[in-house]
Design an enzyme around this catalytic site. Structure first.
Site, PDB file in Angstrom:
ATOM      1  N   GLU A   1      10.508 162.222   4.884  1.00 52.73           N
ATOM      2  CA  GLU A   1      10.092 162.347   3.481  1.00 52.73           C
ATOM      3  C   GLU A   1      10.948 161.490   2.545  1.00 52.73           C
ATOM      4  O   GLU A   1      11.603 161.988   1.615  1.00 52.73           O
ATOM      5  CB  GLU A   1      10.110 163.809   3.053  1.00 52.73           C
ATOM      6  CG  GLU A   1       8.996 164.599   3.716  1.00 52.73           C
ATOM      7  CD  GLU A   1       8.781 165.992   3.145  1.00 52.73           C
ATOM      8  OE1 GLU A   1       9.674 166.503   2.472  1.00 52.73           O
ATOM      9  OE2 GLU A   1       7.707 166.551   3.383  1.00 52.73           O
TER      10      GLU A   1
ATOM     11  N   GLU B   1       3.328 167.349   9.152  1.00 49.07           N
ATOM     12  CA  GLU B   1       3.760 168.731   8.933  1.00 49.07           C
ATOM     13  C   GLU B   1       2.585 169.457   8.294  1.00 49.07           C
ATOM     14  O   GLU B   1       2.082 169.030   7.256  1.00 49.07           O
ATOM     15  CB  GLU B   1       4.968 168.788   7.997  1.00 49.07           C
ATOM     16  CG  GLU B   1       6.198 168.132   8.590  1.00 49.07           C
ATOM     17  CD  GLU B   1       7.412 168.209   7.677  1.00 49.07           C
ATOM     18  OE1 GLU B   1       7.412 169.010   6.722  1.00 49.07           O
ATOM     19  OE2 GLU B   1       8.363 167.447   7.923  1.00 49.07           O
TER      20      GLU B   1
ATOM     21  N   ARG C   1      20.780 167.832   2.561  1.00 46.45           N
ATOM     22  CA  ARG C   1      20.204 166.826   3.447  1.00 46.45           C
ATOM     23  C   ARG C   1      19.720 165.702   2.533  1.00 46.45           C
ATOM     24  O   ARG C   1      19.779 165.833   1.310  1.00 46.45           O
ATOM     25  CB  ARG C   1      19.080 167.399   4.300  1.00 46.45           C
ATOM     26  CG  ARG C   1      17.886 167.849   3.492  1.00 46.45           C
ATOM     27  CD  ARG C   1      16.866 168.458   4.425  1.00 46.45           C
ATOM     28  NE  ARG C   1      15.549 168.370   3.821  1.00 46.45           N
ATOM     29  CZ  ARG C   1      14.457 168.911   4.339  1.00 46.45           C
ATOM     30  NH1 ARG C   1      14.521 169.538   5.492  1.00 46.45           N
ATOM     31  NH2 ARG C   1      13.299 168.813   3.741  1.00 46.45           N
TER      32      ARG C   1
HETATM   33  C1  GAL Z   1       9.085 169.289   4.290  1.00 49.91           C
HETATM   34  C2  GAL Z   1      10.224 168.713   5.096  1.00 49.91           C
HETATM   35  C3  GAL Z   1      10.588 169.607   6.251  1.00 49.91           C
HETATM   36  C4  GAL Z   1      10.711 171.014   5.783  1.00 49.91           C
HETATM   37  C5  GAL Z   1       9.414 171.434   5.147  1.00 49.91           C
HETATM   38  C6  GAL Z   1       9.362 172.879   4.702  1.00 49.91           C
HETATM   39  O1  GAL Z   1       9.013 168.786   3.016  1.00 49.91           O
HETATM   40  O2  GAL Z   1       9.918 167.440   5.609  1.00 49.91           O
HETATM   41  O3  GAL Z   1      11.780 169.158   6.840  1.00 49.91           O
HETATM   42  O4  GAL Z   1      11.791 171.098   4.918  1.00 49.91           O
HETATM   43  O5  GAL Z   1       9.193 170.628   4.035  1.00 49.91           O
HETATM   44  O6  GAL Z   1      10.227 173.145   3.702  1.00 49.91           O
END
Ligand code: GAL
Length: 657
Positions: A142, A300, A103
């Site tokens: 991100e 998140e 990705r």
């Molecule tokens: C973040 C990302 C998410 C997911 C998460 C847990 O850095 O934005 O898409 O990958 O980590 O790994």
């Protein structure tokens, strides 16, 4: 206060959508983020769009009063796109296009990628412009500064330099390219840092500028997306979610054109056995709040044990999941969105645990999440409150880049001293802002300015004025070393700050991992490491607070205090153990007349959100053991990781939550 979840409807059978949404509603989830990786489901083949599933799930949430944040799906272009345009994938440091990635496999400057990206954003934003459930947009995911080394990005880099400097002579002069025959005679000779040379082998002036370009170029990509969203959804709130990544963008410029800051918060699930090694994630939260100097969103948040690209680590201890969310509120978050609702059963991320495990049976962590949602409901009174601080710590992207390029000595890294001060200030329960170095300083009484390494003349001017007008600034070693181009200044250190701190560095000793001792006038001794500036006081009102007590410079000044105008400037020439900062900060807070809490146990954090005479005080225990201390004449006992949200009848008109 809002609790949300990151949800991936495209990962789940449709039969799960309604039960999931029902459970969210019942639990108290108010916000859902979706779609940031879903491009292949939104445009399964070139020019063939399918928004029906997103319409449907958005409607399901809308019916249940749950708001939606939509991510533009540009982080993960579909296979058909990269098959057709293989060079839409970024190039590595060998200049060759990488094979399709997992990705994040998109070059910010590839014209066909951009054309398709614009089209999908255009369609998505038009489609959901009138949808009341969609309250905000997240750009990509991100984002990192542009470290693509393809031909198009190289051309952008050259254009960026041309715009900044005009001609090659200026670049050669300002970069000092005469060293090692590095002078450019054509623009085509300018490349990004290709090859596997360690950064420290390359010209630091060139490297710093490349980092600045990489950040600016990413920001241009953010602007491109912002313009489309604003045009189609006027009034919509726009953000992007950031973290502390390898190729950091300049956060301040990234968010300058956006409405609010979003941060991905994954504090540790395993606390260090040696409490001295402990450091609180509150540092990152304060830094994020400081980016726009306004409340922010955690897009998140830790929900289960992390794992995937590294072996799995400890599952969050009881109370951690809710505790860390409440800690985010305590530091200025208004919404905390948990990553993720349910743990993926397929794909590389299947062991990065969400709120619900693979079994789909809500368990211990979910029960804690339910309680957290109730607590957030209780915290309604916090709406509109802010964190007001008299103390600021200055952060600078330039310094962060410059220290990465030239790490100075064994064990030294840019964040360490910022964190040491943050930890010491935390010990006194004061609100702490971490702000960009070029922010206005009005309203602060104390400014901590660690390692002001790369010099921005405007920042220097502002710090002089701040002290002249009665403010207090604390400087440290490695200040005033570089000019704005990352070349050394040919003056005694701390060059531009010399008059302000009333002393100069006679010589420095990069002691690295070796320990030295410093001694205060009252005899108290502290260990120090990494760096020793041997100081010579030279101002009429410069006082020596501590001297080195070992090495050939035993007896020379290590820490000084200087009166300048109506204010005071401190200089700390070394990197001490944490107790040194706790002592110094305590004394300085007192001298500055800043109210603080006394006797807080280690790793207990007290922060205050306020509005118009209303005060909400958070007390957060960062450890697994019970802590007891006296606060405002009332005994407060904190059980390990126990969530306590109670309204206490407060004295006079103050309210505490
Ligand atoms: C973040 C990302 C998410 C997911 C998460 C847990 O850095 O934005 O898409 O990958 O980590 O790994």
């Amino acid at each position: 206060m809002v609790i949300g979840v990151d949800y991936y409807p495209e990962h789940w059978a449709k039969e799960l959508w309604v039960p999931d949404a029902d459970l969210m509603q019942k639990t108290g989830v108010k916000l859902v983020r979706m779609a940031e990786f879903a491009w292949s489901r939104l445009e399964p083949r070139e020019g063939v769009y399918d928004f029906s599933w997103l319409d449907e799930i958005t409607a399901v949430f809308k019916e249940r009063g749950i708001h939606v944040i939509l991510g533009t799906p540009t982080n993960a272009p579909p296979r058909w796109l990269v098959e057709k345009y293989p060079d839409a994938v970024p190039a590595g440091r060998d200049g060759k296009i990488n094979p399709i990635g997992i990705r994040g496999h998109r070059c910010y400057n590839h014209p066909d990628f951009l054309r398709h990206a614009k089209e999908i954003i255009e369609r998505m934003t038009k489609r959901y412009a009138q949808n009341e459930a969609v309250v905000a947009w997240q750009i990509d995911n991100e984002l990192e500064a542009n470290f693509c080394f393809c031909k198009k990005c190289t051309e952008k880099y050259r254009a960026w330099l041309k715009k900044k400097y005009g001609d090659l002579d200026t670049i050669n002069r300002l970069y000092g390219n005469e060293v090692w025959s590095g002078e450019y005679s054509t623009w085509e000779q300018i490349d990004p840092p290709l090859g596997n040379y360690p950064a420290a082998w390359l010209n630091p002036a060139y490297m710093l500028d490349f980092n600045r370009f990489a950040s600016d170029d990413m920001i241009e990509y953010v602007k491109m997306q912002t313009e489309i969203i604003r045009r189609n959804c006027p009034g919509a709130k726009i953000t992007t979610n950031v973290w502390f990544c390898e190729n950091m963008p300049d956060f301040y410029r990234t968010f300058a054109g956006l409405d609010f800051v979003s941060y991905d918060n994954y504090p540790p699930t395993k606390l260090p056995e040696d409490e001295k090694e402990f450091y609180s994630h509150a540092f990152h939260l304060d830094l994020m709040r400081g980016v726009k100097r306004q409340n922010f969103c955690v897009m998140e948040e830790l929900s289960g044990g992390p794992g995937c690209w590294a072996p799995m680590v400890r599952t969050p201890y009881p109370g951690m999941l809710s505790g860390y969310s409440l800690q985010a509120f305590a530091h200025g978050a208004d919404a905390v969105v948990h990553f993720r609702w349910r743990t993926a059963v397929s794909g590389a991320e299947m062991y990065w645990h969400g709120l619900i495990d693979h079994s789909n049976v809500p368990g211990r962590r979910f029960a804690e999440f339910e309680k957290l949602c109730l607590a957030a409901e209780e915290l309604k009174a916090l709406v509109g409150t802010r964190i007001v601080s008299k103390v600021a710590i200055l952060y600078s992207s330039d310094n962060e880049y410059a220290f990465k390029i030239q790490p100075q000595t064994n064990g030294m890294y840019y964040y360490e001293q910022l964190k040491l001060f943050h930890e010491a200030l935390t010990k006194y329960g004061v609100n702490i802002d971490i702000i960009g170095e070029d922010e206005e300083l009005l309203g602060y009484r104390l400014v901590i300015a660690p390692q002001m390494y790369v010099t921005n003349p405007e920042v220097v001017r502002r710090l002089y004025t701040f002290v002249e007008d009665g403010g207090t600034v604390v400087f440290t070693n490695r200040s005033g070393v570089k000019d704005a181009y990352n070349n050394c200044i040919m003056e005694p250190l701390p060059a531009p700050y010399r008059k302000l701190v009333g002393c100069r560095v006679l010589e420095y000793d990069p002691v690295g991992y070796d320990n030295v001792t410093i001694r205060f006038l009252d005899g108290a001794e502290y260990r120090a490491k990494q760096w020793c500036d041997i100081l010579k006081p030279e101002g009429e009102e410069t006082r020596v607070l501590a001297c080195y007590d070992s090495e050939f410079y035993k007896g020379s000044a290590a820490i000084t205090e200087n009166k300048y105008g109506d204010g005071t400037a401190y200089y700390i020439g070394t990197v001490g153990e944490r107790e040194l900062y706790i002592r110094l900060v305590g004394e300085i807070l007192q001298k500055c007349g800043i109210d603080f809490v006394e006797g807080l146990p280690d790793h207990v954090e007290v922060t205050t959100r306020s509005k118009d005479g209303f005060f909400a005080r958070f007390i957060f225990n960062n450890t697994t053991k019970a802590q007891e201390f006296v606060l405002d004449e009332r005994q407060v006992s904190l059980q390990p990781f126990e969530m306590q949200v109670e309204t206490v009848k407060a004295k006079q008109e103050e309210s505490f939550i």
